[in-house]
Design a protein around this motif. Sequence first.
Motif, PDB file in Angstrom:
ATOM      1  N   SER A 109      11.295  12.058   7.189  1.00 47.90           N
ATOM      2  CA  SER A 109       9.866  11.843   6.915  1.00 47.90           C
ATOM      3  C   SER A 109       9.683  11.119   5.580  1.00 47.90           C
ATOM      4  N   VAL A 110       8.873  10.050   5.592  1.00 49.71           N
ATOM      5  CA  VAL A 110       8.615   9.277   4.363  1.00 49.71           C
ATOM      6  C   VAL A 110       7.900  10.157   3.340  1.00 49.71           C
ATOM      7  N   GLY A 111       6.796  10.752   3.741  1.00 46.15           N
ATOM      8  CA  GLY A 111       6.002  11.554   2.802  1.00 46.15           C
ATOM      9  C   GLY A 111       6.756  12.759   2.283  1.00 46.15           C
ATOM     10  N   ASP A 120       4.677   0.769  11.964  1.00 49.81           N
ATOM     11  CA  ASP A 120       3.423   0.153  11.500  1.00 49.81           C
ATOM     12  C   ASP A 120       3.254  -1.277  12.005  1.00 49.81           C
ATOM     13  N   LYS A 141       0.846  -1.209   0.000  1.00 55.71           N
ATOM     14  CA  LYS A 141       0.000   0.000   0.000  1.00 55.71           C
ATOM     15  C   LYS A 141       0.880   1.257   0.000  1.00 55.71           C
ATOM     16  N   ARG A 179       0.106  14.816  12.572  1.00 50.34           N
ATOM     17  CA  ARG A 179       0.579  14.600  11.198  1.00 50.34           C
ATOM     18  C   ARG A 179       0.855  15.908  10.444  1.00 50.34           C
ATOM     19  N   PRO A 180       1.665  16.810  10.973  1.00 51.38           N
ATOM     20  CA  PRO A 180       1.962  18.043  10.229  1.00 51.38           C
ATOM     21  C   PRO A 180       2.685  17.758   8.919  1.00 51.38           C
ATOM     22  N   ILE A 181       2.736  18.760   8.042  1.00 59.05           N
ATOM     23  CA  ILE A 181       3.440  18.570   6.758  1.00 59.05           C
ATOM     24  C   ILE A 181       4.484  19.670   6.547  1.00 59.05           C
ATOM     25  N   ASN A 182       4.957  20.237   7.651  1.00 58.57           N
ATOM     26  CA  ASN A 182       5.914  21.348   7.546  1.00 58.57           C
ATOM     27  C   ASN A 182       7.163  20.988   6.748  1.00 58.57           C
ATOM     28  N   TRP A 183       7.664  19.756   6.858  1.00 52.69           N
ATOM     29  CA  TRP A 183       8.889  19.389   6.131  1.00 52.69           C
ATOM     30  C   TRP A 183       8.613  19.180   4.631  1.00 52.69           C
ATOM     31  N   VAL A 212       7.952   7.199  16.788  1.00 52.10           N
ATOM     32  CA  VAL A 212       7.668   7.903  15.528  1.00 52.10           C
ATOM     33  C   VAL A 212       6.396   8.743  15.599  1.00 52.10           C
ATOM     34  N   ARG A 261      -3.545  -0.443  11.630  1.00 51.60           N
ATOM     35  CA  ARG A 261      -2.622  -1.369  12.280  1.00 51.60           C
ATOM     36  C   ARG A 261      -3.168  -1.826  13.634  1.00 51.60           C
TER      37      ARG A 261
HETATM   38  C1  EPZ Z   1       4.147   7.035   6.063  1.00 48.21           C
HETATM   39  O1  EPZ Z   1       3.395   8.095   6.635  1.00 48.21           O
HETATM   40  C2  EPZ Z   1       3.211   5.837   6.008  1.00 48.21           C
HETATM   41  N1  EPZ Z   1       2.069   6.137   5.155  1.00 48.21           N
HETATM   42  C3  EPZ Z   1       2.742   5.481   7.423  1.00 48.21           C
HETATM   43  O2  EPZ Z   1       1.950   4.300   7.323  1.00 48.21           O
HETATM   44  C4  EPZ Z   1       3.972   5.169   8.271  1.00 48.21           C
HETATM   45  O3  EPZ Z   1       3.560   4.907   9.596  1.00 48.21           O
HETATM   46  C5  EPZ Z   1       4.927   6.380   8.261  1.00 48.21           C
HETATM   47  O4  EPZ Z   1       5.270   6.702   6.894  1.00 48.21           O
HETATM   48  C6  EPZ Z   1       6.217   6.114   9.029  1.00 48.21           C
HETATM   49  O5  EPZ Z   1       6.874   5.020   8.483  1.00 48.21           O
HETATM   50  C7  EPZ Z   1       2.215   6.068   3.809  1.00 48.21           C
HETATM   51  O6  EPZ Z   1       3.289   5.799   3.300  1.00 48.21           O
HETATM   52  C8  EPZ Z   1       0.991   6.352   2.996  1.00 48.21           C
HETATM   53  P1  EPZ Z   1       6.266  10.454   8.147  1.00 48.21           P
HETATM   54  P2  EPZ Z   1       3.999   9.607   6.625  1.00 48.21           P
HETATM   55  O7  EPZ Z   1       6.176  11.686   7.334  1.00 48.21           O
HETATM   56  O8  EPZ Z   1       4.752   9.848   5.379  1.00 48.21           O
HETATM   57  C9  EPZ Z   1       6.022  13.747  11.595  1.00 48.21           C
HETATM   58  C10 EPZ Z   1       0.126   2.905   7.721  1.00 48.21           C
HETATM   59  O9  EPZ Z   1      -0.287   2.384   8.772  1.00 48.21           O
HETATM   60  N2  EPZ Z   1       6.063  14.725  10.496  1.00 48.21           N
HETATM   61  O10 EPZ Z   1       7.506   9.612   8.047  1.00 48.21           O
HETATM   62  O11 EPZ Z   1       2.911  10.535   6.989  1.00 48.21           O
HETATM   63  C11 EPZ Z   1       4.750  12.919  11.619  1.00 48.21           C
HETATM   64  O12 EPZ Z   1       3.726  13.599  12.332  1.00 48.21           O
HETATM   65  C12 EPZ Z   1       0.566   4.363   7.737  1.00 48.21           C
HETATM   66  O13 EPZ Z   1       0.241   2.314   6.613  1.00 48.21           O
HETATM   67  C13 EPZ Z   1       6.166  16.080  10.786  1.00 48.21           C
HETATM   68  O14 EPZ Z   1       6.198  16.468  11.953  1.00 48.21           O
HETATM   69  O15 EPZ Z   1       5.020   9.501   7.854  1.00 48.21           O
HETATM   70  C14 EPZ Z   1       5.184  11.655  12.320  1.00 48.21           C
HETATM   71  O16 EPZ Z   1       5.167  11.854  13.725  1.00 48.21           O
HETATM   72  C15 EPZ Z   1       0.363   5.010   9.094  1.00 48.21           C
HETATM   73  N3  EPZ Z   1       6.222  16.975   9.769  1.00 48.21           N
HETATM   74  C16 EPZ Z   1       6.621  11.475  11.849  1.00 48.21           C
HETATM   75  O17 EPZ Z   1       7.054  12.765  11.379  1.00 48.21           O
HETATM   76  C17 EPZ Z   1       6.204  16.582   8.442  1.00 48.21           C
HETATM   77  O18 EPZ Z   1       6.291  17.444   7.542  1.00 48.21           O
HETATM   78  C18 EPZ Z   1       6.789  10.450  10.724  1.00 48.21           C
HETATM   79  O19 EPZ Z   1       5.948  10.840   9.678  1.00 48.21           O
HETATM   80  C19 EPZ Z   1       6.092  15.197   8.163  1.00 48.21           C
HETATM   81  C20 EPZ Z   1       6.034  14.286   9.198  1.00 48.21           C
END
Ligand code: EPZ
Length: 423
Positions: free
Chosen positions: A168-170, A310, A28, A127-131, A332, A376
């Motif tokens: 951050s993954v996203g 996850d 996914k 879940r912020p998106i600042n980065w 995380v 999960r």
């Molecule tokens: C991806 O989410 C996955 N989703 C998540 O899977 C997974 O848990 C997560 O990566 C960590 O591995 C998809 O790939 C669709 P992050 P993502 O950005 O990209 C903080 C599942 O169950 N953060 O690595 O959103 C954030 O709040 C899902 O399949 C910021 O603060 O994860 C979190 O605490 C759940 N600012 C941490 O970083 C930002 O700009 C990790 O988030 C981005 C993230």
Amino acid sequence: MGVPKHLNKIIVAGGNTLEGKITVSGAKNAVLPIIAASLLTPEPVRIDDVPELLDVDVMCQVIGAFGASIRREGSQLYISTPEITSVEAPHDLVSKMRASIVTMGPLLARTGRVRISHPGGCAIGSRPINWHLKGLEALGAEVHMDHGYLDVKASALKGARIYLDFPSVGATENIMMAAAVAEGTTLIENAAQEPEIIDLANFINQMGGKIRGAGTSVIRIEGVKEFSGVNHTVIPDRIEAGSFLLMAAATGGDVFVQNVIANHLQPLLAKMEESGVHFREEDDGIRVLSDGIYQAVDVKTQVHPGFPTDLQAPFLAFLTRGKGTGVVTETVFENRFMHVDELKRMGADIKIEGRSAIVQGVPRLTGAPVTATDLRAGAALILAGLTAEGETEISGVHHIDRGYEFIVEKLSRIGAEIRRKSD
Ligand code: EPZ
């Protein structure tokens, strides 16, 4: 999408051992950004091993709103976006699935414009998106907030050196897709290293991209002007695979989990070995031989290559019947222990202390009505139900159907007593 809406509960009768072969679907968290990346080219794209999941349907609707036409044939997805007809991601879709945010990068790359509603938080965190935004601005994008919508413009994208405060993954995915066309070279430092990032980079490179270092903490991207169509097969879902491995280990039995890339699961396999569960890596899968008796161990979630967040909930459920005490630490996400209260309703002995859950193994759990709060947590409750005495009725199964394709059918085929039920 397969599951009729009214069948919104899953009933699990515990006590069976699991025997046989269970096959893992495409990942996914790889296919969602790859569907978004298909916007980079006007030529047709075919993606194989696409799981039938709610989240995949929503991502297809989102790119459809931008002008993509999509056809699904079984597990194959055909996407063609000859031109972008809109740059606005509808709020109702983005609010359904926050991963829609990774359409920003490819849309900026293709058109220099995107309007997308700021995704809210969810059950596991704000879940912020600042980065994401910091990276896109470094490439030359201008970001404005307008009535809850992010209005982003980039007349020209120029390569930059971007350091992520957190891998951050996203954010890594969004930046990588915008940088794919940015003039010159982009360096993403402290980049996410998850296998899904590698799969996305491979997809973009097959289209003509020039991305090096995906899977390490430094990714180098040379911008290119145009991309061609491509056929791509998605990697197996390591989190689905890990969930099944833990279910087999917890119930006891002999299960072959097929379509697994073992080195995507090293942290889980190491923890299973430490707890005394027997398993064997075979050609394209892993066989678990368990008598349902194992030691409790400690685990701490980390970004890849650490133990995946996850799998934290399924692993915690696995520990509820381990011998001894295990400490689970979540580093995380800030609120990812909601499954704990539900497991305690089934007789688990768990205490939360800060970012850790102290799990004292008990001889048995008892079935109870419980609620899944995220996908999960849902898998964790199914695992607990499979080992409990009596029936467990799980509500909130739409969460489970977001990330686990045909989970009732797959588990039934290896001996689980599991079925859907309407309210
Ligand atoms: C991806 O989410 C996955 N989703 C998540 O899977 C997974 O848990 C997560 O990566 C960590 O591995 C998809 O790939 C669709 P992050 P993502 O950005 O990209 C903080 C599942 O169950 N953060 O690595 O959103 C954030 O709040 C899902 O399949 C910021 O603060 O994860 C979190 O605490 C759940 N600012 C941490 O970083 C930002 O700009 C990790 O988030 C981005 C993230």
